[in-house]
Design a protein around this motif. Structure first.
Motif, PDB file in Angstrom:
ATOM      1  N   THR A  50       8.630  63.543  50.078  1.00 14.38           N
ATOM      2  CA  THR A  50       9.858  62.765  49.942  1.00 14.38           C
ATOM      3  C   THR A  50      11.050  63.688  49.733  1.00 14.38           C
ATOM      4  O   THR A  50      10.964  64.674  48.988  1.00 14.38           O
ATOM      5  CB  THR A  50       9.774  61.803  48.739  1.00 14.38           C
ATOM      6  OG1 THR A  50       8.638  60.954  48.898  1.00 14.38           O
ATOM      7  CG2 THR A  50      11.023  60.953  48.644  1.00 14.38           C
ATOM      8  N   VAL A  51      12.153  63.364  50.403  1.00  9.91           N
ATOM      9  CA  VAL A  51      13.398  64.131  50.266  1.00  9.91           C
ATOM     10  C   VAL A  51      14.485  63.191  49.774  1.00  9.91           C
ATOM     11  O   VAL A  51      14.674  62.106  50.333  1.00  9.91           O
ATOM     12  CB  VAL A  51      13.820  64.751  51.617  1.00  9.91           C
ATOM     13  CG1 VAL A  51      15.136  65.510  51.461  1.00  9.91           C
ATOM     14  CG2 VAL A  51      12.728  65.669  52.144  1.00  9.91           C
ATOM     15  N   GLN A  52      15.194  63.602  48.725  1.00  7.94           N
ATOM     16  CA  GLN A  52      16.309  62.817  48.203  1.00  7.94           C
ATOM     17  C   GLN A  52      17.605  63.597  48.356  1.00  7.94           C
ATOM     18  O   GLN A  52      17.686  64.755  47.944  1.00  7.94           O
ATOM     19  CB  GLN A  52      16.090  62.483  46.725  1.00  7.94           C
ATOM     20  CG  GLN A  52      14.986  61.467  46.470  1.00  7.94           C
ATOM     21  CD  GLN A  52      14.873  61.101  45.007  1.00  7.94           C
ATOM     22  OE1 GLN A  52      14.957  61.951  44.129  1.00  7.94           O
ATOM     23  NE2 GLN A  52      14.682  59.816  44.728  1.00  7.94           N
ATOM     24  N   ASP A  64      11.434  59.411  53.524  1.00  7.42           N
ATOM     25  CA  ASP A  64       9.984  59.459  53.352  1.00  7.42           C
ATOM     26  C   ASP A  64       9.364  60.128  54.574  1.00  7.42           C
ATOM     27  O   ASP A  64       9.370  59.566  55.674  1.00  7.42           O
ATOM     28  CB  ASP A  64       9.437  58.045  53.170  1.00  7.42           C
ATOM     29  CG  ASP A  64       7.930  58.021  52.919  1.00  7.42           C
ATOM     30  OD1 ASP A  64       7.333  59.119  52.810  1.00  7.42           O
ATOM     31  OD2 ASP A  64       7.355  56.924  52.836  1.00  7.42           O
ATOM     32  N   MET A  65       8.849  61.330  54.394  1.00 11.58           N
ATOM     33  CA  MET A  65       8.245  62.062  55.508  1.00 11.58           C
ATOM     34  C   MET A  65       6.741  61.795  55.607  1.00 11.58           C
ATOM     35  O   MET A  65       6.064  62.376  56.469  1.00 11.58           O
ATOM     36  CB  MET A  65       8.500  63.563  55.339  1.00 11.58           C
ATOM     37  CG  MET A  65       9.981  63.939  55.380  1.00 11.58           C
ATOM     38  SD  MET A  65      10.279  65.717  55.140  1.00 11.58           S
ATOM     39  CE  MET A  65       9.489  66.405  56.591  1.00 11.58           C
ATOM     40  N   LYS A  66       6.235  60.961  54.703  1.00 11.02           N
ATOM     41  CA  LYS A  66       4.817  60.606  54.667  1.00 11.02           C
ATOM     42  C   LYS A  66       3.950  61.869  54.554  1.00 11.02           C
ATOM     43  O   LYS A  66       4.367  62.852  53.982  1.00 11.02           O
ATOM     44  CB  LYS A  66       4.454  59.757  55.877  1.00 11.02           C
ATOM     45  CG  LYS A  66       5.320  58.492  55.992  1.00 11.02           C
ATOM     46  CD  LYS A  66       4.843  57.606  57.088  1.00 11.02           C
ATOM     47  CE  LYS A  66       5.762  56.387  57.255  1.00 11.02           C
ATOM     48  NZ  LYS A  66       5.871  55.610  55.996  1.00 11.02           N
ATOM     49  N   GLY A  67       2.748  61.836  55.107  1.00 12.65           N
ATOM     50  CA  GLY A  67       1.849  62.986  54.998  1.00 12.65           C
ATOM     51  C   GLY A  67       2.269  64.113  55.935  1.00 12.65           C
ATOM     52  O   GLY A  67       2.766  63.865  57.039  1.00 12.65           O
ATOM     53  N   GLN A  68       2.078  65.359  55.491  1.00 11.49           N
ATOM     54  CA  GLN A  68       2.437  66.526  56.290  1.00 11.49           C
ATOM     55  C   GLN A  68       1.419  67.638  56.071  1.00 11.49           C
ATOM     56  O   GLN A  68       0.861  67.792  54.984  1.00 11.49           O
ATOM     57  CB  GLN A  68       3.824  67.050  55.899  1.00 11.49           C
ATOM     58  CG  GLN A  68       4.977  66.098  56.155  1.00 11.49           C
ATOM     59  CD  GLN A  68       5.342  65.997  57.625  1.00 11.49           C
ATOM     60  OE1 GLN A  68       5.075  66.914  58.407  1.00 11.49           O
ATOM     61  NE2 GLN A  68       5.929  64.873  58.019  1.00 11.49           N
ATOM     62  N   THR A  69       1.169  68.392  57.125  1.00 13.34           N
ATOM     63  CA  THR A  69       0.328  69.577  56.985  1.00 13.34           C
ATOM     64  C   THR A  69       1.168  70.709  56.392  1.00 13.34           C
ATOM     65  O   THR A  69       2.402  70.624  56.330  1.00 13.34           O
ATOM     66  CB  THR A  69      -0.237  70.018  58.345  1.00 13.34           C
ATOM     67  OG1 THR A  69       0.849  70.241  59.257  1.00 13.34           O
ATOM     68  CG2 THR A  69      -1.155  68.949  58.919  1.00 13.34           C
ATOM     69  N   VAL A 104       6.433  75.116  57.407  1.00  7.53           N
ATOM     70  CA  VAL A 104       7.881  74.879  57.341  1.00  7.53           C
ATOM     71  C   VAL A 104       8.226  73.709  58.255  1.00  7.53           C
ATOM     72  O   VAL A 104       7.889  73.712  59.440  1.00  7.53           O
ATOM     73  CB  VAL A 104       8.658  76.143  57.766  1.00  7.53           C
ATOM     74  CG1 VAL A 104      10.153  75.855  57.835  1.00  7.53           C
ATOM     75  CG2 VAL A 104       8.377  77.282  56.792  1.00  7.53           C
ATOM     76  N   LYS A 105       8.904  72.697  57.682  1.00  3.13           N
ATOM     77  CA  LYS A 105       9.238  71.490  58.437  1.00  3.13           C
ATOM     78  C   LYS A 105      10.747  71.236  58.384  1.00  3.13           C
ATOM     79  O   LYS A 105      11.384  71.452  57.351  1.00  3.13           O
ATOM     80  CB  LYS A 105       8.520  70.269  57.839  1.00  3.13           C
ATOM     81  CG  LYS A 105       7.052  70.474  57.539  1.00  3.13           C
ATOM     82  CD  LYS A 105       6.211  70.593  58.786  1.00  3.13           C
ATOM     83  CE  LYS A 105       4.731  70.732  58.429  1.00  3.13           C
ATOM     84  NZ  LYS A 105       3.866  70.834  59.628  1.00  3.13           N
ATOM     85  N   ASP A 106      11.287  70.771  59.487  1.00  3.66           N
ATOM     86  CA  ASP A 106      12.680  70.309  59.490  1.00  3.66           C
ATOM     87  C   ASP A 106      12.732  68.918  58.879  1.00  3.66           C
ATOM     88  O   ASP A 106      11.804  68.120  59.037  1.00  3.66           O
ATOM     89  CB  ASP A 106      13.228  70.263  60.919  1.00  3.66           C
ATOM     90  CG  ASP A 106      13.560  71.647  61.464  1.00  3.66           C
ATOM     91  OD1 ASP A 106      14.240  72.406  60.757  1.00  3.66           O
ATOM     92  OD2 ASP A 106      13.105  71.963  62.585  1.00  3.66           O
ATOM     93  N   VAL A 107      13.817  68.647  58.180  1.00  6.43           N
ATOM     94  CA  VAL A 107      14.046  67.315  57.618  1.00  6.43           C
ATOM     95  C   VAL A 107      15.130  66.633  58.440  1.00  6.43           C
ATOM     96  O   VAL A 107      16.239  67.162  58.575  1.00  6.43           O
ATOM     97  CB  VAL A 107      14.481  67.406  56.145  1.00  6.43           C
ATOM     98  CG1 VAL A 107      14.801  66.011  55.605  1.00  6.43           C
ATOM     99  CG2 VAL A 107      13.388  68.055  55.304  1.00  6.43           C
TER     100      VAL A 107
END
Length: 222
Positions: free
Chosen positions: A127-129, A142-147, A150-153
């Motif tokens: 989750t990003v606020q 809410d990005m839900k599940g992630q492996t 490094v991920k872009d938001v």
């Protein structure tokens, strides 16, 4: 007459004290040792001559100190050369866009800056606020599940009501859990490298506006 044992104890004590507080160089210790050795020999008791084992022990201490200080000098020189080499290699980053740890993001013309998150291990919830200058949450993503990785938001510059937020400075925080336990994600921001510099902590990338980051913390280059 001063006995050999007393003088020998003084020599050992002086050497040990110098070893403990690091106040003397190898050359200083050698000079001090030779001076006190001569004193020992001049004042030795004929019935209790200079103890060879004690002399050997003292010489070993002097040799150890000298060797360690030489090694320290060599290591310092190697580290300085390595740092200079890394700074030169890092100069290739100038003009490149990098992703580094950070939590500040600005919105200009309705377009927010790029942000991301580094997830150290697979998470079932991310989750990003996004917060305004007053610390109020304006958007929850809410990005839900992630492996892991490094991920872009993806933030479109809008609040939770679907309205565009005002231009200005914002911040964001990230949270990620796996089976209810925090996996310690790291918030990331993008910045364009303006210059390369260095300090006691290592090589730094200068992203402008007073923002710097260690070159070791760069997560992505584009």
């Amino acid at each position: 007459m001063t006995t050999t044992s007393n003088v020998g104890s003084s020599t050992t004590s002086a050497v040990n004290q110098a070893l403990q507080n690091g106040s003397a160089s190898a050359a200083d210790l050698q000079n001090q040792f030779l001076t006190m050795l001569v004193t020992q020999m001049n004042n030795q008791d004929p019935l209790n001559p200079l103890d060879n084992s004690q002399l050997t022990s003292q010489l070993a201490q002097i040799s150890t100190v000298s060797g360690l200080q030489t090694m320290n000098t060599t290591m310092t020189q190697l580290l300085q050369q390595t740092a200079a080499s890394r700074a030169m290699d890092s100069a290739n980053l100038i003009g490149k866009t990098v992703m580094v740890p950070g939590s500040a993001v600005s919105v200009s013309g309705g377009v927010p800056g790029q942000i991301g998150v580094d997830i150290p291990s697979t998470a079932d919830s991310v989750t990003v606020q996004v917060l305004d200058a007053s610390g109020n949450v304006v958007r929850t993503i809410d990005m839900k599940g992630q492996t892991a990785g490094v991920k872009d938001v993806a933030w479109d510059g809008k609040n939770d009501q679907g309205n565009a937020v005002a231009d200005g400075d914002y911040s964001f925080k990230v949270a990620a859990t796996a089976n209810g336990k925090d996996v310690k994600p790291v918030a990331l921001v993008y910045g364009k490298v303006q210059a390369i510099s260095g300090d006691s902590s290592g090589v730094l990338v200068d992203l402008g506006n007073g923002q710097t980051a260690s070159v070791d913390d760069v997560r992505r280059i584009s």
